[in-house]
Design a protein around this motif. Structure first.
Motif, PDB file in Angstrom:
ATOM      1  N   ALA A   1      10.573  11.200   5.589  1.00  0.00           N
ATOM      2  CA  ALA A   1       9.657  12.305   5.305  1.00  0.00           C
ATOM      3  C   ALA A   1       8.395  11.816   4.603  1.00  0.00           C
ATOM      4  O   ALA A   1       7.295  12.319   4.858  1.00  0.00           O
ATOM      5  N   SER A   2       8.528  10.801   3.737  1.00  0.00           N
ATOM      6  CA  SER A   2       7.383  10.315   2.971  1.00  0.00           C
ATOM      7  C   SER A   2       6.361   9.574   3.834  1.00  0.00           C
ATOM      8  O   SER A   2       5.213   9.409   3.435  1.00  0.00           O
TER       9      SER A   2
ATOM     10  N   ALA B   1       4.673   1.364 -14.522  1.00  0.00           N
ATOM     11  CA  ALA B   1       6.062   1.746 -14.783  1.00  0.00           C
ATOM     12  C   ALA B   1       7.010   1.044 -13.831  1.00  0.00           C
ATOM     13  O   ALA B   1       8.084   0.554 -14.234  1.00  0.00           O
ATOM     14  N   PHE B   2       6.632   0.971 -12.551  1.00  0.00           N
ATOM     15  CA  PHE B   2       7.490   0.299 -11.571  1.00  0.00           C
ATOM     16  C   PHE B   2       7.611  -1.192 -11.891  1.00  0.00           C
ATOM     17  O   PHE B   2       8.708  -1.759 -11.837  1.00  0.00           O
TER      18      PHE B   2
ATOM     19  N   SER C   1       0.820  -1.209   0.000  1.00  0.00           N
ATOM     20  CA  SER C   1       0.000   0.000   0.000  1.00  0.00           C
ATOM     21  C   SER C   1       0.852   1.256   0.000  1.00  0.00           C
ATOM     22  O   SER C   1       0.410   2.314  -0.451  1.00  0.00           O
ATOM     23  N   ASN C   2       2.071   1.159   0.501  1.00  0.00           N
ATOM     24  CA  ASN C   2       2.995   2.290   0.497  1.00  0.00           C
ATOM     25  C   ASN C   2       4.036   2.193  -0.612  1.00  0.00           C
ATOM     26  O   ASN C   2       4.299   3.154  -1.316  1.00  0.00           O
ATOM     27  N   THR C   3       4.635   1.000  -0.753  1.00  0.00           N
ATOM     28  CA  THR C   3       5.839   0.854  -1.554  1.00  0.00           C
ATOM     29  C   THR C   3       5.743  -0.336  -2.498  1.00  0.00           C
ATOM     30  O   THR C   3       5.173  -1.373  -2.155  1.00  0.00           O
TER      31      THR C   3
ATOM     32  N   LYS D   1      13.188  -0.543  -4.982  1.00  0.00           N
ATOM     33  CA  LYS D   1      11.861  -0.139  -4.522  1.00  0.00           C
ATOM     34  C   LYS D   1      11.555   1.303  -4.863  1.00  0.00           C
ATOM     35  O   LYS D   1      12.456   2.119  -5.069  1.00  0.00           O
ATOM     36  N   GLU D   2      10.249   1.592  -4.914  1.00  0.00           N
ATOM     37  CA  GLU D   2       9.760   2.933  -5.185  1.00  0.00           C
ATOM     38  C   GLU D   2       8.563   3.213  -4.274  1.00  0.00           C
ATOM     39  O   GLU D   2       7.752   2.320  -4.025  1.00  0.00           O
TER      40      GLU D   2
END
Length: 311
Positions: free
Chosen positions: A263-264, A58-59, A10-12, A33-34
């Motif tokens: 921060a993200s 894209a990932f 859900s995040n990464t 990872k993104e």
């Protein structure tokens, strides 16, 4: 064998390239990872937006190239709650497969909890006795417990840190009444089925996995990740309770400056802390040990068991 494990969380989005064989710990060889933040790329109807689909496609395309470059023999690709709960889940996965060539399976919440439990059991071993496992992801909270490798009970709740941040914070600092309402909601949802775990009695060992729990452990004084996975880390309930009023009062920049907080994800720390506190309070746990293995390792271990005919 060398496996590529593509985890669409859900995040990464995270590709982990692993050298693994039965009887040995899966050895990470490469990580890509993104920060897709799919739990926050949802429209008012609960559908993944086109922006979220484009980012995922894209990932995934790039992850396949990385896996090929690293010599992976097989790819295990799965998605969790953000995709699972989206109203356009099938359309999202169909478009991503059409654009990338990679099919992605969707894990149920129960399977997430079960596979995470398997990973924690293998990490801690049989000496942990009856085990309770908790995992706060971006979209959901997984709970499992049991005395064997397969849990006796396993379930999932829509209490992920990113989901709660999106639903209740919307990019701003909530006031005292909003925090109290969120706290009440979290505790009611955790308590609703708590008897499934509590009926077995006090666990011999209670463990936590996920980035949220790792961040909270670091805030509470645990060793940094640079010290390695073998260093014991835990979250004492009393320490977390002392930190929560401080976290609520902090600005986003102050939260992002805390050890172990990026921060993200700084906006997810307060809801994540409220979920962790609720878990420890409702299940009467004085502390949670942070386990470095989680869902990805569980998927790998299950795959190795299937290849070698175990289970």
């Amino acid at each position: 064998m060398r496996l590529g494990v593509l985890d669409i969380g859900s995040n990464t989005g995270h590709l982990l390239v692993v050298d693994a064989h039965r009887g040995a710990a899966p050895l990470p060889a490469y990580s890509y990872k993104e920060p897709l933040r799919l739990a926050e790329h949802l429209d008012e109807a609960g559908a993944v937006t086109q922006q979220g689909i484009d980012a995922l496609a894209a990932f995934t395309t790039q992850a396949i190239r990385v896996a090929e470059d690293k010599g992976c023999e097989d790819m295990l690709a799965f998605a969790t709650s953000a995709v699972r709960d989206a109203v356009n889940s099938e359309a999202v996965l169909a478009e991503v497969e059409q654009r990338s060539g990679q099919a992605i399976a969707v894990l149920s919440g129960e399977d997430e909890a079960r596979l995470t439990f398997l990973a924690v059991r293998r990490w801690l071993g049989w000496s942990a006795g009856r085990l309770s496992v908790f995992d706060i992801g971006g979209g959901s909270l997984e709970i499992a417990g049991g005395a064997d490798e397969a849990p006796d009970v396993a379930w999932s709740l829509p209490l992920g840190a990113a989901r709660l941040a999106r639903q209740h914070f919307a990019g701003r600092v909530p006031d005292e009444d909003e925090i109290r309402a969120l706290r009440k909601q979290i505790r009611a949802e955790v308590a609703h089925d708590a008897g499934r775990l509590l009926r077995a009695g006090t666990p011999d060992h209670a463990a936590a996995t996920s980035k949220t729990f790792r961040s909270l452990a670091r805030i509470c004084g645990a060793a940094p990740s640079a010290d390695g996975p073998l260093v014991p880390r835990s979250i004492p309930a009393s320490t977390l309770a002392e930190w929560i009023p401080k976290l609520v009062a902090m600005t986003p920049d102050e939260l992002a400056s805390l050890p172990g907080v990026s921060a993200s994800r700084s906006h997810q720390i307060v809801p994540g802390a409220l979920v962790a506190e609720a878990v420890m309070d409702i299940f009467d746990l004085p502390a949670l040990e942070v386990c470095p293995w989680a869902l990805r390792e569980g998927v790998i271990l299950q795959r190795l068991d299937q290849i070698t005919g175990r289970g």
